[in-house]
Design an enzyme around this catalytic site. Structure first.
Site: not given
Ligand SMILES: Cc1ncc(C[n+]2csc(CCOP(=O)(O)OP(=O)(O)O)c2C)c(N)n1
Ligand SMILES: [Mg+2]
Length: 353
Positions: A253, A257, A266
Site C-alpha cells: 500500500r 488507507h 505507523y
Molecule cells: C467487519 C468489519 N470490521 C472492521 C471494519 C473496519 N475496517 C475498515 S477497512 C479495514 C481494514 C481492512 O484491511 P484489508 O482487508 O487488508 O483491506 P485493504 O483496506 O487493505 O484493502 C477495517 C478493519 C470494517 N469495515 N468491517
C-alpha cells in the site's frame, strides 16, 4: 483434481528492462493497449478523487493508487456476463464495464444516484464491511452452476479480510460446492495500521487455499500481465467445473488507507517511496515502450481522455439535485421506531431543508 500446494514464488511477466527479462503474454497488441487505457482510467479516477476529496466535493475516499494492475488485469480476464463483487478498495472497477464515473463519484458523495442496479453491469454494490461479500459471491457463483450457466464470479478483498469469518464461510462453501468463483486477495500488506505479520502466522496467504481444498497461487500485484494470466487460469478452471481458486496478488500500500488516515504514525516511509518507484502503471508503460507499442504522445492522449471523463463525471455528479435526507432512514425498518421522526426532523433542521 489434485490440490496443488500454494506456489510461493510470485508469478510475473513484466521484467525490469535490465537484468530481469520480459516474459510471454497471450494478449494481442490491441488488447495490450486497451489494458493500458484501463489502467490510466483507474489511475486518473483515483488521483482526481483525492483532489475532489480535498476540495470537499466527495466524502471520505479509499485510495487505490498502485492497486490498478490487480483490478484491470483481473477484469480483463473476465467475460461481460461474469460477476464482480468488490470491496471499497475497488470502488471504481465498474468503470471497466462502462459504468459512468458520475455514478461512482455520487456513491462517494453519499448521493442516491450512486446506487446502481447490479444487473445492469454484473457489478455488485461496493462492500464496506470486510469480507461480507465473499459468501454473496460464492452463492451467486453456485447459483450459476445450478442453472448450468457458464459465467463465474470474482470477489475482491484484502489481506485483512482473510481473518474474517465471512471469508472462511465463503471460501469453504465455494470449494465444497465447486462454485465457479475466483477469490482475489489484494495483499497490500496492511489492514489500516495492522501489518500482515500481525494478521496471520501463515507463511503466505495463498497457503490458506490448501486448507479449503482449492488451488492457491501468488502473483506480483504490480504486474498487470501476470495478474491477467493468473486470473485467466482461475476463470478457465471455474468454467471447467473445477471450482474456486485463491489468488494472492502481492503489492504494497503506497498511499494512506483512506483520506481519513494518517499512516505516518505507523508506516515505513522509506519503503513506501521504494514501492512508488516500481508502481504498476509506470512499469506497464515502460514495458509497452520496450516492445515499441506506446509513444509518450500516445500515453499523453490516453491520459487526456481519462481526465476529460473525470471532469464530465464530477460535473454530472454535482449537477444532481440534492437528495432527500429522509432516505437515510428509509429501508432500515419495516416499522420505524417513532424516535426516528425526531432524528429526521433534526437532520432536516441542520440541513436547512
Ligand atoms: C467487519 C468489519 N470490521 C472492521 C471494519 C473496519 N475496517 C475498515 S477497512 C479495514 C481494514 C481492512 O484491511 P484489508 O482487508 O487488508 O483491506 P485493504 O483496506 O487493505 O484493502 C477495517 C478493519 C470494517 N469495515 N468491517
Ligand atoms: Mg490490506
Amino acid at each position: 483434481m489434485a490440490v496443488l500446494p500454494a506456489e510461493r514464488d510470485l508469478r510475473r511477466v513484466i521484467g525490469d528492462g535490465e537484468s530481469v527479462p520480459d516474459g510471454e503474454t497471450t494478449l494481442s497488441d490491441d488488447d495490450l493497449l486497451e489494458l493500458h487505457r484501463w489502467l490510466v482510467l483507474l489511475r486518473t479516477y483515483d488521483e482526481r478523487s483525492v483532489v475532489y476529496h480535498r476540495q470537499g466535493r466527495i466524502g471520505t475516499y479509499a485510495i487505490y493508487w498502485n492497486h490498478e494492475a490487480m483490478q484491470a488485469g483481473s477484469v480483463f480476464a473476465l467475460e461481460r456476463e461474469d460477476w464482480i463483487f468488490q470491496s471499497y478498495r475497488e470502488s471504481a472497477i465498474g468503470l471497466l464495464r462502462g459504468m459512468p464515473a458520475s455514478t461512482i463519484l455520487s456513491w462517494w458523495r453519499g448521493h442516491p444516484s450512486g446506487w446502481w442496479n447490479p444487473l445492469d453491469w454484473n457489478v455488485a454494490s461496493i462492500c464496506v464491511p470486510i469480507g461480507t461479500h465473499v459468501p454473496h459471491a460464492a452463492g451467486l457463483a453456485w447459483g450459476k452452476k445450478l442453472r448450468g450457466e457458464p459465467s463465474c464470479a470474482i470477489a475482491y478483498f484484502g489481506d485483512g479480510a482473510t481473518s474474517e469469518g465471512a471469508f472462511h464461510e465463503g471460501a469453504n462453501f465455494a470449494a465444497v460446492m465447486r462454485a465457479p468463483l475466483v477469490l482475489f486477495c489484494n495483499n497490500n500488506q496492511w489492514a489500516i495500521s495492522t501489518p500482515l505479520s500481525a494478521q496471520t502466522a501463515a507463511e503466505t496467504l495463498a497457503d490458506k487455499a490448501a486448507g479449503y481444498g482449492m488451488p492457491g497461487l501468488r502473483v506480483d500485484g504490480c504486474d498487470v500481465l501476470a495478474v491477467y494470466e493468473a486470473t485467466r487460469e482461475a476463470v478457465t478452471r471455474a468454467r471447467a467445473g473445477e471450482g474456486p481458486t485463491f489468488i494472492e496478488a502481492v503489492t504494497y500500500r503506497a498511499a494512506p488507507h483512506a483520506t481519513a488516515d494518517d499512516p505516518s504514525v505507523y508506516i515505513d516511509a522509506a519503503r513506501v517511496e521504494e514501492e512508488k518507484q516500481r508502481e504498476c502503471l509506470g512499469r506497464y508503460e515502460a514495458y509497452l515502450r520496450r516492445i515499441g507499442l506506446l509513444s509518450y504522445e500516445a500515453a499523453e492522449a490516453v491520459r487526456a481522455q481519462a481526465a476529460d471523463l473525470m471532469r464530465e463525471g464530477i460535473a454530472a455528479a454535482e449537477g444532481e439535485p440534492p437528495a432527500d435526507p429522509g432516505l437515510v432512514f428509509s429501508h432500515a425498518y419495516v416499522d420505524p421506531p417513532t424516535s426516528l421522526d425526531d432524528d429526521l426532523a433534526e437532520l432536516r433542521r441542520v440541513l436547512g431543508g
